[in-house]
Design an enzyme around this catalytic site. Sequence first.
Site, PDB file in Angstrom:
ATOM      1  N   LYS A 139       0.823  -1.208   0.000  1.00 23.62           N
ATOM      2  CA  LYS A 139       0.000   0.000   0.000  1.00 23.62           C
ATOM      3  C   LYS A 139       0.858   1.258   0.000  1.00 23.62           C
ATOM      4  CE  LYS A 139      -3.846  -2.300   0.224  1.00 23.62           C
ATOM      5  NZ  LYS A 139      -4.846  -2.227  -0.842  1.00 23.62           N
ATOM      6  N   HIS A 197     -10.152  -7.886  -8.109  1.00 28.39           N
ATOM      7  CA  HIS A 197      -9.971  -7.538  -6.694  1.00 28.39           C
ATOM      8  C   HIS A 197     -10.487  -8.695  -5.835  1.00 28.39           C
ATOM      9  CE1 HIS A 197     -11.617  -5.286  -3.056  1.00 28.39           C
ATOM     10  NE2 HIS A 197     -10.346  -4.974  -3.037  1.00 28.39           N
TER      11      HIS A 197
END
Length: 371
Positions: free
Chosen positions: A174, A305
């Site tokens: 991230k 996803h």
Amino acid sequence: MKITQLDPFILHVPVTRGGIADSTHSVTHWGMPGVVIRTDVGLSGFGYCGTHAHLPSDKLITSAMTDLFGPLLIGQDPRKVRHLYRAMDREPVNIWIGRAGVTQMALSAIDIALWDLKAKAADQPLWQLLGGDPEKRIVGYNTDGGWLNWPTDQLVDDCKRMIEVEGFHAVKMKLGKPQPMEDLRRVEAVRRAIGDDARLMVDANGKWHLADAMQYGRRLRDYDVTWFEEPLWHDDVTNHATLAKAIDTPIALGELLYNVDQFRPFIEAGAVHYVQPDVMRLGGITAWLQVAELADAHRLPLVPHHGDMMQAQIHLCIAHRSCWMLEYIPWTLDCFEEPARVVDGAYTTPTQPGAGTTLRDDALARFNVLT
Ligand code: 0YR
Ligand code: MG
């Protein structure tokens, strides 16, 4: 075969090490608002969506399943799933208050349960019903070590372990620290630790603005990043298109888009290189296949996803020619009769009839918070 009953549930399942964060969300539990669709022949279909386990909104989702769409389903043959999808999608109340958000996630869960029933009725895993090849290798890439709240040493240790010990060939981390330079230092540390051969992806979860994304995103090239995911605000086609032309690292997005109409402008504008639908958000399997066809018509790879926790999407990835990779986050594996599995960096092919969504009885007993 006729639908007799819809039984809603809401599972809240703990995540890794008590809590993870990306640039937007801090999460302690993964939520699965869902439904068991029962039939008069004894078969049951399981479908759910994925949330950050906020009980009041999870209840809105299950109430849309039972109260908005449920009445359209009772007495119907679930094997007519494409027909039923259209009826639910075009239901006047859904047109007025829905088509995105709560109602679309409810529709997604129901559509998944209907396909689960259709595959069970055919006594085939869904990938087989859809014409897939069981030998197809779907690479699993692991996100569950790349969290923004992990200090750099933990981030580096986790990514190294996933590659060197657990056999993954690809990991994602991230972005979204207060200073982009800190993000770049973390990317550099991970790249150095995992070596040149492993794939590394980065994900800003929509946090950056165009100026930072152009200035610092350009430097991701130095670390051979496979894609830059959700760099900018989720709905912003124009700025994503500008960024895609300005930097060398490919753009990935789509996890927060709700239907094929939202994907089309991104694809047509050249604003996305890796298309990332999520079956649990954009209207289930019926709509996922529509997005997969659209992406494939533009020769773009589809890398879904993880939102259904890979269970149905591994079937879809095996079945659809545009997929070769699927995100992996192992939080809910204990919940399923046949949990998704990655061995030597690739998913194993499911064998049970259905869409892979059937819950274990003890998962409902342990994690259901719907009273
Ligand atoms: C936590 N994957 C993601 C996690 C993930 C989120 O919100 O679920 O980071 O959905 O962006 O690509
Ligand atoms: Mg993401």
